[in-house]
Design an enzyme around this catalytic site. Structure first.
Site, PDB file in Angstrom:
ATOM      1  N   ASP A  63     -24.045   4.384 -16.402  1.00 38.65           N
ATOM      2  CA  ASP A  63     -24.648   5.069 -18.068  1.00 38.65           C
ATOM      3  C   ASP A  63     -23.794   4.072 -18.892  1.00 38.65           C
ATOM      4  O   ASP A  63     -22.548   4.051 -18.815  1.00 38.65           O
ATOM      5  CB  ASP A  63     -24.258   6.784 -17.429  1.00 38.65           C
ATOM      6  CG  ASP A  63     -24.772   7.123 -18.923  1.00 38.65           C
ATOM      7  OD1 ASP A  63     -26.164   6.951 -19.534  1.00 38.65           O
ATOM      8  OD2 ASP A  63     -24.828   8.477 -19.195  1.00 38.65           O
ATOM      9  N   GLU A  64     -24.648   4.551 -20.883  1.00 38.40           N
ATOM     10  CA  GLU A  64     -23.831   3.462 -21.881  1.00 38.40           C
ATOM     11  C   GLU A  64     -23.490   2.342 -21.363  1.00 38.40           C
ATOM     12  O   GLU A  64     -22.494   1.709 -22.309  1.00 38.40           O
ATOM     13  CB  GLU A  64     -22.398   5.045 -22.037  1.00 38.40           C
ATOM     14  CG  GLU A  64     -22.595   6.048 -21.986  1.00 38.40           C
ATOM     15  CD  GLU A  64     -23.212   7.260 -23.497  1.00 38.40           C
ATOM     16  OE1 GLU A  64     -23.996   5.874 -23.709  1.00 38.40           O
ATOM     17  OE2 GLU A  64     -23.839   8.026 -23.491  1.00 38.40           O
ATOM     18  N   ALA A  65     -24.590   1.816 -20.903  1.00 41.64           N
ATOM     19  CA  ALA A  65     -24.301   0.100 -20.762  1.00 41.64           C
ATOM     20  C   ALA A  65     -24.318   0.021 -22.103  1.00 41.64           C
ATOM     21  O   ALA A  65     -23.564  -1.711 -21.719  1.00 41.64           O
ATOM     22  CB  ALA A  65     -25.378  -0.146 -19.680  1.00 41.64           C
ATOM     23  N   GLY A  68     -33.531   3.983 -24.330  1.00 43.29           N
ATOM     24  CA  GLY A  68     -34.382   4.714 -24.902  1.00 43.29           C
ATOM     25  C   GLY A  68     -33.041   5.262 -26.325  1.00 43.29           C
ATOM     26  O   GLY A  68     -32.232   4.862 -26.643  1.00 43.29           O
ATOM     27  N   PRO A  69     -34.114   5.545 -27.335  1.00 45.52           N
ATOM     28  CA  PRO A  69     -33.125   6.234 -28.524  1.00 45.52           C
ATOM     29  C   PRO A  69     -32.380   7.217 -27.683  1.00 45.52           C
ATOM     30  O   PRO A  69     -32.381   7.961 -26.596  1.00 45.52           O
ATOM     31  CB  PRO A  69     -33.604   6.606 -29.432  1.00 45.52           C
ATOM     32  CG  PRO A  69     -35.113   6.978 -29.035  1.00 45.52           C
ATOM     33  CD  PRO A  69     -35.654   6.368 -27.806  1.00 45.52           C
ATOM     34  N   MET A  70     -30.906   7.788 -29.378  1.00 41.07           N
ATOM     35  CA  MET A  70     -30.601   9.055 -27.983  1.00 41.07           C
ATOM     36  C   MET A  70     -31.171  10.324 -27.997  1.00 41.07           C
ATOM     37  O   MET A  70     -32.812  10.484 -28.524  1.00 41.07           O
ATOM     38  CB  MET A  70     -28.871   9.267 -28.915  1.00 41.07           C
ATOM     39  CG  MET A  70     -28.480   8.500 -29.912  1.00 41.07           C
ATOM     40  SD  MET A  70     -27.345   9.090 -30.517  1.00 41.07           S
ATOM     41  CE  MET A  70     -26.676  10.051 -30.158  1.00 41.07           C
ATOM     42  N   ASP A  71     -30.960  10.872 -26.687  1.00 38.60           N
ATOM     43  CA  ASP A  71     -31.554  12.077 -26.817  1.00 38.60           C
ATOM     44  C   ASP A  71     -32.813  12.547 -26.488  1.00 38.60           C
ATOM     45  O   ASP A  71     -33.603  12.881 -25.760  1.00 38.60           O
ATOM     46  CB  ASP A  71     -32.045  13.284 -27.924  1.00 38.60           C
ATOM     47  CG  ASP A  71     -31.786  14.819 -27.872  1.00 38.60           C
ATOM     48  OD1 ASP A  71     -31.243  15.389 -26.241  1.00 38.60           O
ATOM     49  OD2 ASP A  71     -32.077  15.073 -28.482  1.00 38.60           O
ATOM     50  N   LYS A 104     -32.017   9.560 -20.956  1.00 36.36           N
ATOM     51  CA  LYS A 104     -30.947   8.771 -20.325  1.00 36.36           C
ATOM     52  C   LYS A 104     -30.291   9.114 -18.851  1.00 36.36           C
ATOM     53  O   LYS A 104     -30.388   8.604 -17.947  1.00 36.36           O
ATOM     54  CB  LYS A 104     -30.632   7.318 -20.966  1.00 36.36           C
ATOM     55  CG  LYS A 104     -31.773   6.994 -22.229  1.00 36.36           C
ATOM     56  CD  LYS A 104     -30.621   5.814 -22.951  1.00 36.36           C
ATOM     57  CE  LYS A 104     -29.302   6.170 -24.110  1.00 36.36           C
ATOM     58  NZ  LYS A 104     -30.180   7.647 -25.033  1.00 36.36           N
ATOM     59  N   SER A 105     -28.886   9.464 -19.487  1.00 36.92           N
ATOM     60  CA  SER A 105     -28.299  10.109 -19.013  1.00 36.92           C
ATOM     61  C   SER A 105     -28.722  11.192 -17.426  1.00 36.92           C
ATOM     62  O   SER A 105     -28.883  10.789 -16.274  1.00 36.92           O
ATOM     63  CB  SER A 105     -26.981  10.797 -19.503  1.00 36.92           C
ATOM     64  OG  SER A 105     -26.551   9.762 -20.286  1.00 36.92           O
TER      65      SER A 105
HETATM   66  N1  LIG Z   1     -32.190  23.549 -22.179  1.00 38.70           N
HETATM   67  C1  LIG Z   1     -33.237  22.685 -21.627  1.00 38.70           C
HETATM   68  N2  LIG Z   1     -34.717  22.501 -21.229  1.00 38.70           N
HETATM   69  C2  LIG Z   1     -34.642  21.759 -20.773  1.00 38.70           C
HETATM   70  N3  LIG Z   1     -34.092  20.020 -21.213  1.00 38.70           N
HETATM   71  C3  LIG Z   1     -33.525  19.853 -22.068  1.00 38.70           C
HETATM   72  C4  LIG Z   1     -32.855  21.149 -22.690  1.00 38.70           C
HETATM   73  N4  LIG Z   1     -31.592  20.480 -23.094  1.00 38.70           N
HETATM   74  C5  LIG Z   1     -32.255  19.156 -22.783  1.00 38.70           C
HETATM   75  N5  LIG Z   1     -33.334  19.967 -22.209  1.00 38.70           N
HETATM   76  C6  LIG Z   1     -33.562  17.284 -21.951  1.00 38.70           C
HETATM   77  O1  LIG Z   1     -32.383  16.397 -22.171  1.00 38.70           O
HETATM   78  C7  LIG Z   1     -32.955  15.255 -22.815  1.00 38.70           C
HETATM   79  C8  LIG Z   1     -31.612  14.788 -23.204  1.00 38.70           C
HETATM   80  O2  LIG Z   1     -31.073  14.334 -21.983  1.00 38.70           O
HETATM   81  P1  LIG Z   1     -29.892  13.648 -22.383  1.00 38.70           P
HETATM   82  O3  LIG Z   1     -29.908  13.384 -21.062  1.00 38.70           O
HETATM   83  O4  LIG Z   1     -28.503  14.083 -22.371  1.00 38.70           O
HETATM   84  O5  LIG Z   1     -30.313  12.203 -23.224  1.00 38.70           O
HETATM   85  P2  LIG Z   1     -29.479  10.720 -23.449  1.00 38.70           P
HETATM   86  O6  LIG Z   1     -28.267  10.632 -22.328  1.00 38.70           O
HETATM   87  O7  LIG Z   1     -30.899   9.432 -23.414  1.00 38.70           O
HETATM   88  O8  LIG Z   1     -28.562  10.114 -24.708  1.00 38.70           O
HETATM   89  C9  LIG Z   1     -33.485  16.044 -24.295  1.00 38.70           C
HETATM   90  O9  LIG Z   1     -35.119  15.053 -24.417  1.00 38.70           O
HETATM   91  C10 LIG Z   1     -34.350  16.889 -23.767  1.00 38.70           C
HETATM   92  O10 LIG Z   1     -35.849  16.506 -22.598  1.00 38.70           O
HETATM   93  C1  LIG Z   2     -27.151   4.452 -32.637  1.00 36.11           C
HETATM   94  C2  LIG Z   2     -25.383   4.600 -31.800  1.00 36.11           C
HETATM   95  C3  LIG Z   2     -24.918   5.212 -31.301  1.00 36.11           C
HETATM   96  N1  LIG Z   2     -23.551   5.517 -30.930  1.00 36.11           N
HETATM   97  C4  LIG Z   2     -23.152   6.637 -30.004  1.00 36.11           C
HETATM   98  C5  LIG Z   2     -23.145   7.956 -29.849  1.00 36.11           C
HETATM   99  C6  LIG Z   2     -22.888   8.530 -28.690  1.00 36.11           C
HETATM  100  O1  LIG Z   2     -21.826   8.505 -28.070  1.00 36.11           O
HETATM  101  C7  LIG Z   2     -23.701   7.268 -27.883  1.00 36.11           C
HETATM  102  C8  LIG Z   2     -24.947   7.415 -27.588  1.00 36.11           C
HETATM  103  O2  LIG Z   2     -25.315   8.127 -26.725  1.00 36.11           O
HETATM  104  P1  LIG Z   2     -26.640   9.129 -26.378  1.00 36.11           P
HETATM  105  O3  LIG Z   2     -26.071   9.477 -24.376  1.00 36.11           O
HETATM  106  O4  LIG Z   2     -27.776   8.411 -25.894  1.00 36.11           O
HETATM  107  O5  LIG Z   2     -27.410  10.342 -26.720  1.00 36.11           O
HETATM  108  O6  LIG Z   2     -23.717   6.215 -28.440  1.00 36.11           O
HETATM  109  C9  LIG Z   2     -22.929   4.307 -31.550  1.00 36.11           C
HETATM  110  O7  LIG Z   2     -21.809   4.196 -31.479  1.00 36.11           O
HETATM  111  N2  LIG Z   2     -23.043   3.581 -32.341  1.00 36.11           N
HETATM  112  C10 LIG Z   2     -24.127   3.564 -33.406  1.00 36.11           C
HETATM  113  O8  LIG Z   2     -24.886   2.455 -33.717  1.00 36.11           O
END
Ligand SMILES: Nc1ncnc2c1ncn2[C@@H]1O[C@H](COP(=O)(O)OP(=O)(O)O)[C@@H](O)[C@H]1O
Ligand SMILES: Cc1cn([C@H]2C[C@H](O)[C@@H](COP(=O)(O)O)O2)c(=O)[nH]c1=O
Length: 282
Positions: free
Chosen positions: A113-115, A40-43, A46-47
């Site tokens: 993670d970050e695979a 999925g996209p950032m944020d 996933k983590s």
């Molecule tokens: N204060 C918060 N309360 C509830 N959910 C939160 C909060 N801060 C972040 N999140 C949740 O964490 C998600 C981001 O999770 P994260 O695992 O860091 O994403 P990814 O690894 O995909 O980049 C956000 O979409 C949101 O759902």
């Molecule tokens: C789109 C994109 C992202 N990245 C980097 C930026 C972040 O450090 C990670 C993604 O982290 P998240 O856990 O999914 O938030 O990837 C990149 O290096 N190149 C790209 O094109």
């Protein structure tokens, strides 16, 4: 196994199963091992999901290793924006994941993670671990980069995984559509070329990432006020630019009906950092 790798490889997760847990202990080898890819996209969480899955497997008495590469924290750990974190093994270039895992007494599962940043060879090693060593592998990462081009490791995961799962926790584009793709924004302009890997966040840094729907990733519109950055793309005035407002007559509304002349119509064409779109919006 080198001493260095053994030193890195400390974060083995395992907790004694207690009666108070709602989850049952699961014996090793209870079923065929699986390779699953959550993308999925950032944020999009996933983590967070990676850490939750590790927690649940560990409290069911299973022994797991947590791996990552280039976590935003800069350390060998998996961190989620929701505040959770966990030490992890950093998947350095050239680290042999089969050798890593088989250096342990017993490993039931891997959280990766970050695979998307692993090498293709390391993805093959994950498949070997599933097929030949009965280790469940749960991989998490971006599918595609800022150009919407797949990361090689993600592509291999799509090809090999038993299951792929798109995560969506209502991370939306500014227009309200589901966020699907990541834009890299450099000095306020959406980049179309550059290094594939640039670690960063969705904050307001000079180089930042922004989650967009496909339509606005392709047109390059970063917010309601900004015009599209590509010729022939939709702009604020277009009825087709909002969910539920699709205009049947617009060529951009339908797959396969795009205008061949427009650079944005051709997947894979990424022609450089485009000028802010005042020049290009129609
Ligand atoms: N204060 C918060 N309360 C509830 N959910 C939160 C909060 N801060 C972040 N999140 C949740 O964490 C998600 C981001 O999770 P994260 O695992 O860091 O994403 P990814 O690894 O995909 O980049 C956000 O979409 C949101 O759902
Ligand atoms: C789109 C994109 C992202 N990245 C980097 C930026 C972040 O450090 C990670 C993604 O982290 P998240 O856990 O999914 O938030 O990837 C990149 O290096 N190149 C790209 O094109």
């Amino acid at each position: 196994m080198s001493h260095e790798v053994m030193e890195q490889a400390k974060p083995l997760s395992w907790r004694p199963v207690t009666q108070s847990s709602a989850l049952s202990p699961v014996p090793s080898g209870a079923r065929d091992a699986v390779l699953k890819f959550y993308f999925g996209p950032m944020d999009c969480g996933k983590s967070t999901l990676a850490l939750q899955m590790n927690y649940n497997h560990a409290r069911q008495g299973r022994r797991g290793l947590v791996l990552t590469k280039h976590d935003r924290s800069g350390g060998p750990q998996v961190t989620s924006r929701i505040g959770l974190g966990q030490d992890a093994v950093e998947v350095e270039d050239g680290l042999d994941l089969v050798r890593l895992v088989t250096s342990y007494d017993h490993v039931d599962y891997l959280i990766c993670d970050e695979a998307c940043f692993y090498s293709v060879e390391q993805i093959e090693q994950l498949a070997d671990l599933v097929d030949e060593h009965g280790v469940d592998v749960y991989a998490f990462g971006l599918a595609s980069d800022f150009r919407s081009v797949m990361f090689p490791a993600a592509q291999r995961l799509f090809e090999l995984a038993d299951e792929v799962c798109r995560l969506q926790v209502e991370v939306l584009c500014w227009c309200g559509r589901p966020g699907q793709l990541n834009a890299r924004v450099v000095g306020g302009v959406m980049a179309r070329t550059g290094e594939q890997v640039v670690i960063g966040d969705t904050d307001d840094s000079p180089v930042r990432y922004q989650v967009l729907c496909r339509r606005h990733h392709r047109s390059g519109r970063l917010d309601e006020g900004s015009p599209a950055d590509r010729p022939g793309q939709l702009d604020e005035g277009s009825p087709a630019d909002r969910p539920g407002q699709l205009d049947e007559g617009s060529p951009a509304d339908r797959p396969g009906q795009l205008d061949e002349g427009s650079p944005a119509d051709q997947p894979g064409r990424h022609d450089g950092v485009l000028a802010p779109a005042a020049q290009t919006a129609q």
